[in-house]
Design a protein around this motif. Sequence first.
Motif, PDB file in Angstrom:
ATOM      1  N   THR A 209       0.841  -1.190   0.000  1.00  0.00           N
ATOM      2  CA  THR A 209       0.000   0.000   0.000  1.00  0.00           C
ATOM      3  C   THR A 209       0.879   1.243   0.000  1.00  0.00           C
ATOM      4  O   THR A 209       1.796   1.351   0.816  1.00  0.00           O
ATOM      5  N   LEU A 210       0.606   2.180  -0.919  1.00  0.00           N
ATOM      6  CA  LEU A 210       1.356   3.423  -1.005  1.00  0.00           C
ATOM      7  C   LEU A 210       0.430   4.602  -0.706  1.00  0.00           C
ATOM      8  O   LEU A 210      -0.726   4.597  -1.126  1.00  0.00           O
ATOM      9  N   GLN A 211       0.920   5.589  -0.010  1.00  0.00           N
ATOM     10  CA  GLN A 211       0.173   6.816   0.244  1.00  0.00           C
ATOM     11  C   GLN A 211       0.498   7.800  -0.879  1.00  0.00           C
ATOM     12  O   GLN A 211       1.644   8.224  -1.029  1.00  0.00           O
ATOM     13  N   THR A 212      -0.491   8.126  -1.721  1.00  0.00           N
ATOM     14  CA  THR A 212      -0.273   9.001  -2.865  1.00  0.00           C
ATOM     15  C   THR A 212      -1.120  10.262  -2.746  1.00  0.00           C
ATOM     16  O   THR A 212      -1.965  10.383  -1.855  1.00  0.00           O
ATOM     17  N   THR A 213      -0.910  11.211  -3.681  1.00  0.00           N
ATOM     18  CA  THR A 213      -1.631  12.479  -3.679  1.00  0.00           C
ATOM     19  C   THR A 213      -2.316  12.686  -5.027  1.00  0.00           C
ATOM     20  O   THR A 213      -1.668  12.579  -6.073  1.00  0.00           O
ATOM     21  N   ALA A 269      11.174   1.874  -3.609  1.00  0.00           N
ATOM     22  CA  ALA A 269      11.827   3.004  -2.951  1.00  0.00           C
ATOM     23  C   ALA A 269      10.831   3.781  -2.109  1.00  0.00           C
ATOM     24  O   ALA A 269      11.111   4.139  -0.951  1.00  0.00           O
ATOM     25  N   ASP A 270       9.669   4.042  -2.665  1.00  0.00           N
ATOM     26  CA  ASP A 270       8.641   4.802  -1.956  1.00  0.00           C
ATOM     27  C   ASP A 270       8.171   4.065  -0.709  1.00  0.00           C
ATOM     28  O   ASP A 270       8.033   4.662   0.372  1.00  0.00           O
ATOM     29  N   PHE A 271       7.975   2.770  -0.836  1.00  0.00           N
ATOM     30  CA  PHE A 271       7.546   1.979   0.314  1.00  0.00           C
ATOM     31  C   PHE A 271       8.645   1.949   1.382  1.00  0.00           C
ATOM     32  O   PHE A 271       8.359   2.035   2.586  1.00  0.00           O
ATOM     33  N   GLY A 272       9.904   1.835   0.962  1.00  0.00           N
ATOM     34  CA  GLY A 272      11.015   1.804   1.917  1.00  0.00           C
ATOM     35  C   GLY A 272      11.133   3.083   2.719  1.00  0.00           C
ATOM     36  O   GLY A 272      11.408   3.059   3.920  1.00  0.00           O
ATOM     37  N   VAL A 273      10.910   4.224   2.058  1.00  0.00           N
ATOM     38  CA  VAL A 273      10.942   5.504   2.766  1.00  0.00           C
ATOM     39  C   VAL A 273       9.826   5.562   3.800  1.00  0.00           C
ATOM     40  O   VAL A 273      10.034   5.970   4.948  1.00  0.00           O
ATOM     41  N   GLY A 274       8.631   5.122   3.399  1.00  0.00           N
ATOM     42  CA  GLY A 274       7.509   5.119   4.335  1.00  0.00           C
ATOM     43  C   GLY A 274       7.746   4.184   5.503  1.00  0.00           C
ATOM     44  O   GLY A 274       7.420   4.512   6.653  1.00  0.00           O
ATOM     45  N   GLY A 295       9.647  15.376   4.933  1.00  0.00           N
ATOM     46  CA  GLY A 295      10.007  14.172   4.198  1.00  0.00           C
ATOM     47  C   GLY A 295      11.138  14.421   3.214  1.00  0.00           C
ATOM     48  O   GLY A 295      11.407  15.561   2.821  1.00  0.00           O
ATOM     49  N   ALA A 296      11.787  13.343   2.807  1.00  0.00           N
ATOM     50  CA  ALA A 296      12.918  13.432   1.882  1.00  0.00           C
ATOM     51  C   ALA A 296      12.480  13.098   0.460  1.00  0.00           C
ATOM     52  O   ALA A 296      11.394  12.579   0.219  1.00  0.00           O
ATOM     53  N   ARG A 297      13.350  13.381  -0.494  1.00  0.00           N
ATOM     54  CA  ARG A 297      13.116  13.063  -1.900  1.00  0.00           C
ATOM     55  C   ARG A 297      13.868  11.783  -2.250  1.00  0.00           C
ATOM     56  O   ARG A 297      15.014  11.594  -1.842  1.00  0.00           O
ATOM     57  N   SER A 298      13.226  10.912  -3.018  1.00  0.00           N
ATOM     58  CA  SER A 298      13.884   9.706  -3.520  1.00  0.00           C
ATOM     59  C   SER A 298      14.001   9.791  -5.036  1.00  0.00           C
ATOM     60  O   SER A 298      13.013  10.090  -5.722  1.00  0.00           O
ATOM     61  N   LEU A 299      15.199   9.538  -5.541  1.00  0.00           N
ATOM     62  CA  LEU A 299      15.450   9.533  -6.975  1.00  0.00           C
ATOM     63  C   LEU A 299      15.832   8.120  -7.391  1.00  0.00           C
ATOM     64  O   LEU A 299      16.834   7.575  -6.905  1.00  0.00           O
ATOM     65  N   VAL A 332      16.861  -0.749  -4.275  1.00  0.00           N
ATOM     66  CA  VAL A 332      15.713  -0.100  -3.644  1.00  0.00           C
ATOM     67  C   VAL A 332      15.081  -0.978  -2.570  1.00  0.00           C
ATOM     68  O   VAL A 332      13.869  -0.948  -2.375  1.00  0.00           O
ATOM     69  N   SER A 333      15.880  -1.731  -1.853  1.00  0.00           N
ATOM     70  CA  SER A 333      15.325  -2.636  -0.849  1.00  0.00           C
ATOM     71  C   SER A 333      15.080  -1.934   0.477  1.00  0.00           C
ATOM     72  O   SER A 333      15.539  -0.815   0.713  1.00  0.00           O
ATOM     73  N   LEU A 334      14.363  -2.611   1.368  1.00  0.00           N
ATOM     74  CA  LEU A 334      14.017  -2.028   2.664  1.00  0.00           C
ATOM     75  C   LEU A 334      15.245  -1.660   3.489  1.00  0.00           C
ATOM     76  O   LEU A 334      15.307  -0.572   4.077  1.00  0.00           O
ATOM     77  N   ASP A 335      16.214  -2.577   3.565  1.00  0.00           N
ATOM     78  CA  ASP A 335      17.359  -2.271   4.427  1.00  0.00           C
ATOM     79  C   ASP A 335      18.233  -1.172   3.836  1.00  0.00           C
ATOM     80  O   ASP A 335      18.902  -0.447   4.568  1.00  0.00           O
ATOM     81  N   VAL A 336      18.208  -0.999   2.499  1.00  0.00           N
ATOM     82  CA  VAL A 336      18.933   0.121   1.904  1.00  0.00           C
ATOM     83  C   VAL A 336      18.281   1.440   2.296  1.00  0.00           C
ATOM     84  O   VAL A 336      18.947   2.384   2.705  1.00  0.00           O
ATOM     85  N   ALA A 337      16.961   1.510   2.164  1.00  0.00           N
ATOM     86  CA  ALA A 337      16.254   2.742   2.545  1.00  0.00           C
ATOM     87  C   ALA A 337      16.504   3.075   4.014  1.00  0.00           C
ATOM     88  O   ALA A 337      16.826   4.220   4.367  1.00  0.00           O
ATOM     89  N   GLY A 338      16.366   2.076   4.888  1.00  0.00           N
ATOM     90  CA  GLY A 338      16.594   2.306   6.309  1.00  0.00           C
ATOM     91  C   GLY A 338      18.024   2.708   6.603  1.00  0.00           C
ATOM     92  O   GLY A 338      18.289   3.586   7.440  1.00  0.00           O
ATOM     93  N   HIS A 339      18.968   2.048   5.915  1.00  0.00           N
ATOM     94  CA  HIS A 339      20.387   2.353   6.101  1.00  0.00           C
ATOM     95  C   HIS A 339      20.686   3.794   5.710  1.00  0.00           C
ATOM     96  O   HIS A 339      21.280   4.565   6.478  1.00  0.00           O
ATOM     97  N   GLU A 340      20.273   4.178   4.496  1.00  0.00           N
ATOM     98  CA  GLU A 340      20.629   5.500   3.989  1.00  0.00           C
ATOM     99  C   GLU A 340      19.962   6.616   4.793  1.00  0.00           C
ATOM    100  O   GLU A 340      20.598   7.617   5.138  1.00  0.00           O
TER     101      GLU A 340
END
Length: 524
Positions: A209-213, A269-274, A295-299, A332-340
Amino acid sequence: MKKSFITTTIATAAIAGTALATVATSGAQAATQSPPGASLDRVVAAAKAHGAAFGLDGDQALTTRSVAADKDGTTHVRFDRTFKGLPVVGGDLVVHTDRSGGWKGVDAAATSVRISSTTPAVAAATAATTAARTADFTVSRSTPSLAVYAMEGPARLAWKTQVDGVGAHGEPAGKVVFVDARTGSVLDQWATEINDAGTGNSLYLGTVTLQTTLSGGSYQLVDGTRGGARTEDANNGSTSSTTGTLYTDADNVWGTGSSTNRQSAAVDADFGVGATWDFYKSTFGRNGIKNDGKGARSLVHVGTNWVNASWSDTCFCMRYGDGDGVSYGPLVSLDVAGHEMTHGVTSATAGLAYRRESGGLNESTSDVMGTMVEYTANTSGDPGDYLIGERFAIGSGGPLRYMDKPSRDGASADCWSKTVGSLDVHYSSGVGNHLFYLLSEGSGAKTLNGVSYNSPTCNSSAVTGIGHDAASAIWYRALTTYWTSSTNYAGARTGMLSAAKDLYGSGSAQYNATAAAWSAVGVN
């Protein structure tokens, strides 16, 4: 030999001093002060009265970085320091008081910051040239400013020189170099843009599930529930890109689960940030990376065949490469998002310098919290484990790091030694990673979530774990309350014991396990 992913920009801006009696905090910082805590004026008064404990004198000033209070009113104020108006590198400290402002102690990176003169004998231009010569990348600028260097040894006047440029693959590159302003020699240096080889094959989380606008009749990957975090397509442009094309979609159904669809990597990537935002919010009450609700930007799709992922304080953004398609897929994995993202948290709190043991502790902190993001997200596609980067490896690729026995990667340290600080920070991080595994799960062979582990100890002891939730709580409190920019592994042990005492009590099972785990990795 594989080197691990991570790019982070460590903030190095000079801090303007203010008179100690008029120390102020921003509104965002003040909001973190709980009502039961001591007022900032009382903490400042306590700091002045006990200035001898950390070498405070009339030539110095303090500026407030953050304020926090415990439920019992114990107050913790993190200060940065100046000497005759010059920023002191390694002069940061945390002052602890009771609810009425009574002194409870201080954790200081340095206790002596006085220098005999603030007049340099070496010209700024000379320092800029000296610093630029240390770079292994194409230099675009070398900018010196005077500072007091107090990271280790006697305090010295230095040209704190920010060297920026471009790496071999066009990625942003940078380092801060401290040139002795009296002799012209290089005192210290560390990277401010750290680019290391990474690996990735995310796209295995299944349906999420993603939170979008919704805007203008289409949906955007902008998460209004998490500070407006946004995900953009870098269009395989420069690895120094700071903006891309915002992802939009007509039906709010994103990606196909295949890397041939450009949205699929964006979903991960979006899910990992969330997931990382939610972990910090629900576990520690932290509202975003800087605790300011932003919030941060993901590229994603950065560069061409770029086997890397990055965090930068400068653009407050993450960059994810697509991998080489042979050994590694999109990063774009979960532990990468959390790590960075945790590098951003570390920069905003203890500011662990990215060199020697403090740099290893910085890296380990990101691995620890990246692991916790996996566990707390609790997805079927990427369940929690003590492996770093395992989900994005393809072909012959494997995990970047093994927390139960770090030396399995062929380079990381299982145990502390006097020479561990001379290792690359990704390998000296093994000491902290091993500590966290032992504290969480204990020593010996076991299987968790289908993964087999067999963690040894450096002193042949048997360690009983307290679970990763308690272990990470102790780690986070030490990071945000006790550690400073120059904390080494011995200091990390002291800080975690203080944190364990705060959270669970002296003599508790958690406190005793913390002491035992540090001994088990050679830190006594």
